[in-house]
Design a protein around this motif. Structure first.
Motif, PDB file in Angstrom:
ATOM      1  N   ALA A 123       0.845  -1.194   0.000  1.00  0.00           N
ATOM      2  CA  ALA A 123       0.000   0.000   0.000  1.00  0.00           C
ATOM      3  C   ALA A 123       0.881   1.245   0.000  1.00  0.00           C
ATOM      4  O   ALA A 123       1.835   1.325   0.777  1.00  0.00           O
ATOM      5  N   ASN A 124       0.568   2.186  -0.865  1.00  0.00           N
ATOM      6  CA  ASN A 124       1.378   3.408  -0.903  1.00  0.00           C
ATOM      7  C   ASN A 124       0.486   4.629  -1.116  1.00  0.00           C
ATOM      8  O   ASN A 124      -0.571   4.545  -1.744  1.00  0.00           O
ATOM      9  N   ARG A 125       0.943   5.764  -0.568  1.00  0.00           N
ATOM     10  CA  ARG A 125       0.234   7.041  -0.740  1.00  0.00           C
ATOM     11  C   ARG A 125       0.026   7.311  -2.222  1.00  0.00           C
ATOM     12  O   ARG A 125      -1.038   7.748  -2.640  1.00  0.00           O
TER      13      ARG A 125
ATOM     14  N   ASP B 263      -3.868   1.943  -2.689  1.00  0.00           N
ATOM     15  CA  ASP B 263      -3.551   3.019  -1.735  1.00  0.00           C
ATOM     16  C   ASP B 263      -3.990   2.548  -0.342  1.00  0.00           C
ATOM     17  O   ASP B 263      -4.499   1.438  -0.180  1.00  0.00           O
ATOM     18  N   PHE B 264      -3.816   3.386   0.670  1.00  0.00           N
ATOM     19  CA  PHE B 264      -4.095   2.932   2.035  1.00  0.00           C
ATOM     20  C   PHE B 264      -5.574   2.587   2.218  1.00  0.00           C
ATOM     21  O   PHE B 264      -5.916   1.595   2.860  1.00  0.00           O
ATOM     22  N   MET B 265      -6.489   3.390   1.643  1.00  0.00           N
ATOM     23  CA  MET B 265      -7.931   3.161   1.824  1.00  0.00           C
ATOM     24  C   MET B 265      -8.395   1.885   1.132  1.00  0.00           C
ATOM     25  O   MET B 265      -9.397   1.285   1.516  1.00  0.00           O
TER      26      MET B 265
ATOM     27  N   ALA C  60       7.149   0.726   5.879  1.00  0.00           N
ATOM     28  CA  ALA C  60       8.396   1.037   5.155  1.00  0.00           C
ATOM     29  C   ALA C  60       8.258   2.394   4.470  1.00  0.00           C
ATOM     30  O   ALA C  60       8.994   2.677   3.514  1.00  0.00           O
ATOM     31  N   THR C  61       7.332   3.241   4.962  1.00  0.00           N
ATOM     32  CA  THR C  61       7.296   4.626   4.461  1.00  0.00           C
ATOM     33  C   THR C  61       8.316   5.430   5.276  1.00  0.00           C
ATOM     34  O   THR C  61       8.784   4.984   6.320  1.00  0.00           O
ATOM     35  N   SER C  62       8.608   6.629   4.795  1.00  0.00           N
ATOM     36  CA  SER C  62       9.490   7.499   5.576  1.00  0.00           C
ATOM     37  C   SER C  62       8.675   8.477   6.419  1.00  0.00           C
ATOM     38  O   SER C  62       9.220   9.441   6.934  1.00  0.00           O
TER      39      SER C  62
HETATM   40  P1  NDP Z   1      12.058   6.652   0.151  1.00  0.00           P
HETATM   41  O1  NDP Z   1      12.202   8.130   0.162  1.00  0.00           O
HETATM   42  O2  NDP Z   1      12.671   5.850  -0.941  1.00  0.00           O
HETATM   43  O3  NDP Z   1      10.480   6.284   0.126  1.00  0.00           O
HETATM   44  C1  NDP Z   1       9.583   6.951   0.970  1.00  0.00           C
HETATM   45  C2  NDP Z   1       8.225   6.231   0.994  1.00  0.00           C
HETATM   46  O4  NDP Z   1       7.473   6.765   2.074  1.00  0.00           O
HETATM   47  C3  NDP Z   1       7.385   6.410  -0.260  1.00  0.00           C
HETATM   48  O5  NDP Z   1       6.629   5.238  -0.471  1.00  0.00           O
HETATM   49  C4  NDP Z   1       6.479   7.596   0.128  1.00  0.00           C
HETATM   50  O6  NDP Z   1       5.237   7.606  -0.546  1.00  0.00           O
HETATM   51  C5  NDP Z   1       6.225   7.283   1.592  1.00  0.00           C
HETATM   52  N1  NDP Z   1       5.865   8.433   2.410  1.00  0.00           N
HETATM   53  C6  NDP Z   1       6.647   9.490   2.737  1.00  0.00           C
HETATM   54  N2  NDP Z   1       5.978  10.328   3.564  1.00  0.00           N
HETATM   55  C7  NDP Z   1       4.754   9.772   3.769  1.00  0.00           C
HETATM   56  C8  NDP Z   1       3.608  10.155   4.528  1.00  0.00           C
HETATM   57  N3  NDP Z   1       3.574  11.276   5.275  1.00  0.00           N
HETATM   58  N4  NDP Z   1       2.515   9.340   4.514  1.00  0.00           N
HETATM   59  C9  NDP Z   1       2.536   8.213   3.784  1.00  0.00           C
HETATM   60  N5  NDP Z   1       3.564   7.806   3.031  1.00  0.00           N
HETATM   61  C10 NDP Z   1       4.672   8.569   3.033  1.00  0.00           C
HETATM   62  O7  NDP Z   1      12.569   6.161   1.592  1.00  0.00           O
HETATM   63  P2  NDP Z   1      13.191   4.741   1.956  1.00  0.00           P
HETATM   64  O8  NDP Z   1      12.317   3.710   1.339  1.00  0.00           O
HETATM   65  O9  NDP Z   1      14.635   4.725   1.653  1.00  0.00           O
HETATM   66  O10 NDP Z   1      13.074   4.706   3.560  1.00  0.00           O
HETATM   67  C11 NDP Z   1      11.841   4.458   4.205  1.00  0.00           C
HETATM   68  C12 NDP Z   1      12.068   4.275   5.705  1.00  0.00           C
HETATM   69  O11 NDP Z   1      12.773   3.077   5.964  1.00  0.00           O
HETATM   70  C13 NDP Z   1      12.870   5.403   6.371  1.00  0.00           C
HETATM   71  O12 NDP Z   1      12.228   5.708   7.605  1.00  0.00           O
HETATM   72  C14 NDP Z   1      14.227   4.779   6.619  1.00  0.00           C
HETATM   73  O13 NDP Z   1      14.866   5.352   7.742  1.00  0.00           O
HETATM   74  C15 NDP Z   1      13.825   3.329   6.891  1.00  0.00           C
HETATM   75  N6  NDP Z   1      14.893   2.341   6.660  1.00  0.00           N
HETATM   76  C16 NDP Z   1      15.310   1.568   7.709  1.00  0.00           C
HETATM   77  C17 NDP Z   1      16.276   0.602   7.539  1.00  0.00           C
HETATM   78  C18 NDP Z   1      16.687  -0.238   8.704  1.00  0.00           C
HETATM   79  O14 NDP Z   1      17.701  -0.952   8.604  1.00  0.00           O
HETATM   80  N7  NDP Z   1      15.970  -0.214   9.799  1.00  0.00           N
HETATM   81  C19 NDP Z   1      16.904   0.350   6.232  1.00  0.00           C
HETATM   82  C20 NDP Z   1      16.379   1.198   5.168  1.00  0.00           C
HETATM   83  C21 NDP Z   1      15.423   2.165   5.407  1.00  0.00           C
HETATM   84  P3  NDP Z   1       5.079   8.315  -2.010  1.00  0.00           P
HETATM   85  O15 NDP Z   1       5.570   7.306  -2.987  1.00  0.00           O
HETATM   86  O16 NDP Z   1       3.628   8.585  -2.100  1.00  0.00           O
HETATM   87  O17 NDP Z   1       5.919   9.561  -1.962  1.00  0.00           O
END
Ligand code: NDP
Length: 272
Positions: free
Chosen positions: A150-152, A174-176, A189-191
């Motif tokens: 699920a992704n935004r 999407d989430f809904m 796995a979102t940020s």
């Molecule tokens: P990316 O920037 O590649 O991707 C971000 C994702 O988060 C996208 O799917 C984006 O959606 C979504 N997103 C961002 N803000 C929001 C929000 N407010 N609401 C909903 N969705 C949102 O980041 P990464 O994939 O590299 O990292 C994601 C997370 O994973 C980070 O928190 C990072 O710290 C963590 N991480 C942890 C690791 C570990 O070893 N523990 C290893 C790697 C990462 P959209 O596509 O709509 O923009």
């Protein structure tokens, strides 16, 4: 001269990788050094080359360079090829081997450390960025009954689902889209947590979940984990275990020795 390794990223000062790898090295009696390299946003390749020229043996690669590392590698492991992202480089003669240990780290943390088998589980993965891309194949390899992505921005989730379709039962939206569905495990796995935000997930999807896992780690519970707890999910975990496990997998690739991860996870979780 000691064998030299490092983590490379931008920013990098927050990275726990030097502490983790130095602890692994002490524990396994490996003579090596491990540093942190801040590469300019436009200077990843040059920084890697300079490190190699100085005799560097391997790098961990973090935000925002995992795609560039994938392109730079001259040989890729299967999991890095399929993820199209690299978080570990190993330099041997003229070869640059690229691997992706993120997904293996997540799976080991959930199955070995948290004691939850993924087989036959219904898993909801939130996010479709670099981290999600790295964990989908290893999750599907554990044979869950379903992996929903699920992704935004739902088109990105759909593209990932299509890419990994051949490896297991997956759906996207999407989430809904999943408001009426139930899952055993929900992985954020979102940020969103990095920005102190919460994905706009309907509470109904948490109704039958037994584990909520946030890839982000911090000393305070993230909004996502608080939201899961408020909605009755009993087992909560942040990404510190995944971080240590993916590091152990890199260490094994470089040194051929598997360090013990549990004491390192405990050390990182202990209050400062
Ligand atoms: P990316 O920037 O590649 O991707 C971000 C994702 O988060 C996208 O799917 C984006 O959606 C979504 N997103 C961002 N803000 C929001 C929000 N407010 N609401 C909903 N969705 C949102 O980041 P990464 O994939 O590299 O990292 C994601 C997370 O994973 C980070 O928190 C990072 O710290 C963590 N991480 C942890 C690791 C570990 O070893 N523990 C290893 C790697 C990462 P959209 O596509 O709509 O923009």
């Amino acid at each position: 001269m000691l064998d030299s390794y490092a983590v490379i990223g931008n920013p990098i000062s927050h990275s726990k990788s030097p502490l983790i790898h130095k602890t692994f090295a002490q524990q396994t009696k490996q003579s090596m050094q491990y540093d942190a390299i801040l590469a300019p946003l436009e200077g990843f390749q040059a920084a890697v080359e300079s490190f190699r020229q100085q005799g560097g043996k391997g790098l961990n690669v973090t935000v925002p360079f995992k795609l560039e590392a994938y392109r730079l590698a001259t040989r890729l492991t299967e999991r890095a090829t399929i993820a199209r992202a690299v978080n570990t480089l190993k330099f041997e003669n003229d070869e640059i081997l690229g691997d992706n240990t993120d997904g293996a780290g997540l799976v080991r943390d959930i199955e070995c450390n948290l004691g939850i088998p993924l087989a036959e589980k219904r898993i909801l993965l939130l996010g479709a960025g670099g981290a999600a891309r790295g964990v989908i194949l290893p999750l599907l390899q554990q044979k869950p009954s379903l992996l929903a992505i699920a992704n935004r921005t739902p088109a990105k989730a759909a593209a990932l689902q299509e890419q990994f379709n051949a490896y297991g039962n997956s759906i996207a939206g999407d989430f809904m889209h999943f408001a009426d569905a139930h899952f055993d495990i929900i992985i954020n796995a979102t940020s969103a947590s990095l920005h102190d935000a919460l994905p706009e997930l309907p509470a109904s999807v948490l109704a039958q979940a037994t584990l909520a896992y946030d890839l982000m780690y911090s000393h305070e519970p993230t909004h996502f984990l608080e939201f899961a707890q408020q909605n009755g999910v009993h087992q909560l975990a942040d990404g510190i275990g995944m971080l240590v496990e993916q590091a152990a997998e890199s260490f094994f690739l470089w040194r051929g020795i598997r360090p013990q991860t549990k004491p390192v996870i405990a050390m990182l979780k202990s209050p400062i």
